[in-house]
Design a protein around this motif. Structure first.
Motif, PDB file in Angstrom:
ATOM      1  N   VAL A 190       0.864  -1.178   0.000  1.00  0.00           N
ATOM      2  CA  VAL A 190       0.000   0.000   0.000  1.00  0.00           C
ATOM      3  C   VAL A 190       0.901   1.229   0.000  1.00  0.00           C
ATOM      4  N   GLY A 191       0.457   2.289  -0.620  1.00  0.00           N
ATOM      5  CA  GLY A 191       1.221   3.533  -0.651  1.00  0.00           C
ATOM      6  C   GLY A 191       0.712   4.522   0.387  1.00  0.00           C
ATOM      7  N   ALA A 192       1.609   5.382   0.868  1.00  0.00           N
ATOM      8  CA  ALA A 192       1.240   6.405   1.848  1.00  0.00           C
ATOM      9  C   ALA A 192       2.229   7.550   1.740  1.00  0.00           C
ATOM     10  N   SER A 193       1.847   8.713   2.295  1.00  0.00           N
ATOM     11  CA  SER A 193       2.785   9.830   2.336  1.00  0.00           C
ATOM     12  C   SER A 193       3.685   9.692   3.553  1.00  0.00           C
ATOM     13  N   ARG A 194       4.908  10.168   3.420  1.00  0.00           N
ATOM     14  CA  ARG A 194       5.846  10.092   4.535  1.00  0.00           C
ATOM     15  C   ARG A 194       5.365  10.934   5.701  1.00  0.00           C
ATOM     16  N   GLN A 195       4.694  12.061   5.391  1.00  0.00           N
ATOM     17  CA  GLN A 195       4.241  12.951   6.462  1.00  0.00           C
ATOM     18  C   GLN A 195       3.205  12.274   7.355  1.00  0.00           C
ATOM     19  N   VAL A 196       2.235  11.577   6.726  1.00  0.00           N
ATOM     20  CA  VAL A 196       1.175  10.985   7.547  1.00  0.00           C
ATOM     21  C   VAL A 196       1.729   9.860   8.411  1.00  0.00           C
ATOM     22  N   LEU A 197       2.748   9.149   7.924  1.00  0.00           N
ATOM     23  CA  LEU A 197       3.344   8.104   8.750  1.00  0.00           C
ATOM     24  C   LEU A 197       4.170   8.687   9.884  1.00  0.00           C
ATOM     25  N   ASP A 198       4.864   9.814   9.607  1.00  0.00           N
ATOM     26  CA  ASP A 198       5.652  10.464  10.653  1.00  0.00           C
ATOM     27  C   ASP A 198       4.757  11.079  11.720  1.00  0.00           C
ATOM     28  N   ASP A 199       3.593  11.610  11.291  1.00  0.00           N
ATOM     29  CA  ASP A 199       2.735  12.365  12.208  1.00  0.00           C
ATOM     30  C   ASP A 199       1.730  11.487  12.945  1.00  0.00           C
ATOM     31  N   VAL A 343       7.127  -6.537   7.255  1.00  0.00           N
ATOM     32  CA  VAL A 343       6.583  -5.313   6.658  1.00  0.00           C
ATOM     33  C   VAL A 343       7.755  -4.370   6.419  1.00  0.00           C
ATOM     34  N   LEU A 344       7.951  -3.971   5.159  1.00  0.00           N
ATOM     35  CA  LEU A 344       9.080  -3.137   4.764  1.00  0.00           C
ATOM     36  C   LEU A 344       8.584  -1.806   4.203  1.00  0.00           C
ATOM     37  N   LEU A 345       9.344  -0.725   4.471  1.00  0.00           N
ATOM     38  CA  LEU A 345       9.028   0.604   3.957  1.00  0.00           C
ATOM     39  C   LEU A 345      10.153   1.055   3.031  1.00  0.00           C
ATOM     40  N   SER A 346       9.781   1.702   1.915  1.00  0.00           N
ATOM     41  CA  SER A 346      10.785   2.168   0.971  1.00  0.00           C
ATOM     42  C   SER A 346      10.329   3.472   0.316  1.00  0.00           C
ATOM     43  N   THR A 347      11.282   4.405   0.171  1.00  0.00           N
ATOM     44  CA  THR A 347      11.027   5.645  -0.577  1.00  0.00           C
ATOM     45  C   THR A 347      11.628   5.565  -1.977  1.00  0.00           C
ATOM     46  N   GLU A 348      12.194   4.429  -2.334  1.00  0.00           N
ATOM     47  CA  GLU A 348      12.891   4.292  -3.613  1.00  0.00           C
ATOM     48  C   GLU A 348      12.043   3.605  -4.680  1.00  0.00           C
ATOM     49  N   ASP A 349      10.765   3.452  -4.427  1.00  0.00           N
ATOM     50  CA  ASP A 349       9.868   2.828  -5.391  1.00  0.00           C
ATOM     51  C   ASP A 349       9.329   3.892  -6.352  1.00  0.00           C
ATOM     52  N   ARG A 350       9.547   3.715  -7.641  1.00  0.00           N
ATOM     53  CA  ARG A 350       9.068   4.639  -8.665  1.00  0.00           C
ATOM     54  C   ARG A 350       9.530   6.075  -8.362  1.00  0.00           C
ATOM     55  N   ASP A 351       8.572   7.049  -8.264  1.00  0.00           N
ATOM     56  CA  ASP A 351       8.943   8.448  -7.996  1.00  0.00           C
ATOM     57  C   ASP A 351       8.658   8.844  -6.552  1.00  0.00           C
ATOM     58  N   ASN A 352       8.720   7.865  -5.642  1.00  0.00           N
ATOM     59  CA  ASN A 352       8.411   8.136  -4.234  1.00  0.00           C
ATOM     60  C   ASN A 352       9.285   9.239  -3.644  1.00  0.00           C
ATOM     61  N   PHE A 353      10.573   9.254  -4.016  1.00  0.00           N
ATOM     62  CA  PHE A 353      11.505  10.185  -3.386  1.00  0.00           C
ATOM     63  C   PHE A 353      11.098  11.631  -3.616  1.00  0.00           C
ATOM     64  N   ARG A 355       8.165  12.740  -4.390  1.00  0.00           N
ATOM     65  CA  ARG A 355       6.789  13.009  -3.943  1.00  0.00           C
ATOM     66  C   ARG A 355       6.624  12.853  -2.436  1.00  0.00           C
ATOM     67  N   ASN A 356       7.692  12.581  -1.724  1.00  0.00           N
ATOM     68  CA  ASN A 356       7.604  12.325  -0.282  1.00  0.00           C
ATOM     69  C   ASN A 356       6.620  11.187   0.011  1.00  0.00           C
ATOM     70  N   ALA A 357       6.655  10.171  -0.843  1.00  0.00           N
ATOM     71  CA  ALA A 357       5.762   9.031  -0.677  1.00  0.00           C
ATOM     72  C   ALA A 357       6.549   7.833  -0.159  1.00  0.00           C
ATOM     73  N   VAL A 358       5.809   6.888   0.408  1.00  0.00           N
ATOM     74  CA  VAL A 358       6.404   5.668   0.950  1.00  0.00           C
ATOM     75  C   VAL A 358       5.592   4.472   0.459  1.00  0.00           C
ATOM     76  N   THR A 359       6.275   3.438   0.023  1.00  0.00           N
ATOM     77  CA  THR A 359       5.621   2.172  -0.305  1.00  0.00           C
ATOM     78  C   THR A 359       5.814   1.214   0.864  1.00  0.00           C
ATOM     79  N   ILE A 360       4.700   0.667   1.362  1.00  0.00           N
ATOM     80  CA  ILE A 360       4.739  -0.254   2.502  1.00  0.00           C
ATOM     81  C   ILE A 360       4.407  -1.643   1.976  1.00  0.00           C
ATOM     82  N   LEU A 361       5.351  -2.539   2.063  1.00  0.00           N
ATOM     83  CA  LEU A 361       5.230  -3.883   1.488  1.00  0.00           C
ATOM     84  C   LEU A 361       5.233  -4.935   2.587  1.00  0.00           C
ATOM     85  N   ALA A 362       4.297  -5.861   2.494  1.00  0.00           N
ATOM     86  CA  ALA A 362       4.273  -7.010   3.413  1.00  0.00           C
ATOM     87  C   ALA A 362       4.415  -8.279   2.592  1.00  0.00           C
ATOM     88  N   GLU A 363       5.261  -9.197   3.045  1.00  0.00           N
ATOM     89  CA  GLU A 363       5.417 -10.453   2.322  1.00  0.00           C
ATOM     90  C   GLU A 363       5.886 -11.565   3.244  1.00  0.00           C
TER      91      GLU A 363
END
Length: 385
Positions: A190-199, A343-353, A355-363
């Motif tokens: 699932v995708g999310a913004s870095r700000q909402v996860l920090d806040d 559960v892993l978080l990454s800012t290096e997926d697509r244009d996340n960096f 856009r201040n976005a984060v991809t949260i992956l569970a596997e």
């Protein structure tokens, strides 16, 4: 105040009001206190004093000097009323009613007191989750590879017999096959913004829990029903032995069907240790009554554990309605974990960096090895009355 004349005191106080040396309301209260202090000393000058007070109040409420503080309060209305002057002239011997004009009330609407009212925030209302029971029934193992291989016996022709002296001994025959269980990956993101996860730490925790639950739910359906095609696990039901309804007595109940399946497992020398049924079917079975209308189980007030014929019952919404699985689960199948759920978080997926976005992956990665298919009996209640 006592050393000067009353007109001089009023003149000095009035000049302080018009000169705006301090709050007009505060000076007016000071003047009112002075008036009350001189009531008993200057009763003959009360009329002139009251007139002076009224003139100053007029200035405070919107007269000279440009002061305006809205409608007079109830206290100011009482202090300036003619009834109060009459009471003073009567030396407190009379009584009268003073009609007060309504003042502006503080309410909860915007523009009044509404801005100070904040709603309470209750705990989040998450969607319901399914009770997951199948993994706990099976054997556990781990692996460091992408494939599990194990020899599985397929032939046992046991010709052991008594032999006469000098006679040829009988030959038996045994055979094995090399079975494989491939490690498969279950994942989602699932995708999310870095700000909402920090806040919001609570939101981050909720996302983590939702992603992990999603893995566990898919895992259970794969363990039971996976067809082994493509990236699917080869599950318990596709590898189980079919229930043999031959010889089932007419009018048998669903419990009778389960008993016959248990007997089938016993005949294969693999005694059953548990039963998996659909949870709706299990609730229906708990309501079965005898000919006298009595519940055959513990009834609505009972606290008996979920058991049938001495075996533990695991109700599961993942089991198809009208179906059952009886077996010696711990010996029949083993789950091999290659990667525990993460559960892993990454800012290096697509244009996340940018856009201040984060991809949260569970596997997770796992394999399911069904060693003894004959230990699992799968069927339905079609033979039940």
């Amino acid at each position: 105040m006592h050393a000067m004349t009353i007109p001089a005191a009023l003149a000095r106080t009035g000049s302080r009001i018009l000169g705006n040396q301090q709050s007009p309301e505060a000076l007016f209260r000071e003047l009112r206190a002075a008036v009350d202090a001189h009531i008993n000393r200057h009763g003959d000058q009360m009329g002139n004093l009251e007139a002076a007070v009224q003139a100053i109040q007029s200035q405070v409420n919107g007269g000279a000097g440009g002061f305006s503080f809205g409608p007079p309060s109830w206290g100011e209305q009482v202090a300036s009323s003619d009834v109060l002057a009459t009471l003073r002239n009567a030396a407190g011997k009379a009584k009268a009613q003073i009609d007060l004009k309504p003042t502006a009330s503080i309410t909860s609407v915007p523009g009044s007191g509404g801005g100070f009212i904040q709603p309470d925030r209750a705990d989040p209302a998450a969607m319901p989750t399914r009770r997951l029971t199948i993994r706990a029934l099976l054997g556990r193992g781990t692996t460091g590879s992408n494939m599990i291989e194990y020899p599985r016996q397929t032939v046992r022709a046991n010709n052991a017999a008594t032999v006469a002296e000098l006679a040829l001994k009988p030959e038996s025959n045994f055979g094995w096959e090399l079975a494989q269980a491939k490690v498969q990956t279950i994942a989602h993101w699932v995708g999310a913004s870095r700000q909402v996860l920090d806040d919001s730490g609570q939101l981050r925790t909720m996302i983590d829990g939702e992603l992990r639950y999603g893995l566990a739910l898919k895992e259970e359906t794969q363990i039971l029903l996976g067809d082994g095609v493509g990236t699917n696990l080869l599950g318990l039901i596709p590898q189980a032995t079919a229930y043999d309804a031959a010889g089932q007595a007419a009018g048998a109940s669903k419990f009778d069907v389960l008993l016959r399946a248990i007997a089938q497992a016993e005949a294969a020398d693999l005694p059953a240790t548990g039963v998996v049924v659909n949870n709706a079917d299990w609730l229906t079975m708990q309501g079965i009554k005898d000919a006298q209308g009595r519940y055959i189980g513990s009834g609505p007030m009972g606290t008996a554990m979920a058991t049938a014929w001495g075996l533990d019952v695991a109700p599961s919404a993942s089991m198809p309605v009208g179906k059952f699985l009886v077996g010696n689960f711990a010996n029949a199948a083993t789950i091999y974990d290659r990667l525990q759920p993460v559960v892993l978080l990454s800012t290096e997926d697509r244009d996340n960096f940018i856009r201040n976005a984060v991809t949260i992956l569970a596997e997770e990665r796992l394999a399911l090895a069904v060693r003894f298919p004959a230990a699992l009996i799968y069927g339905d209640y079609a033979a039940a009355g």
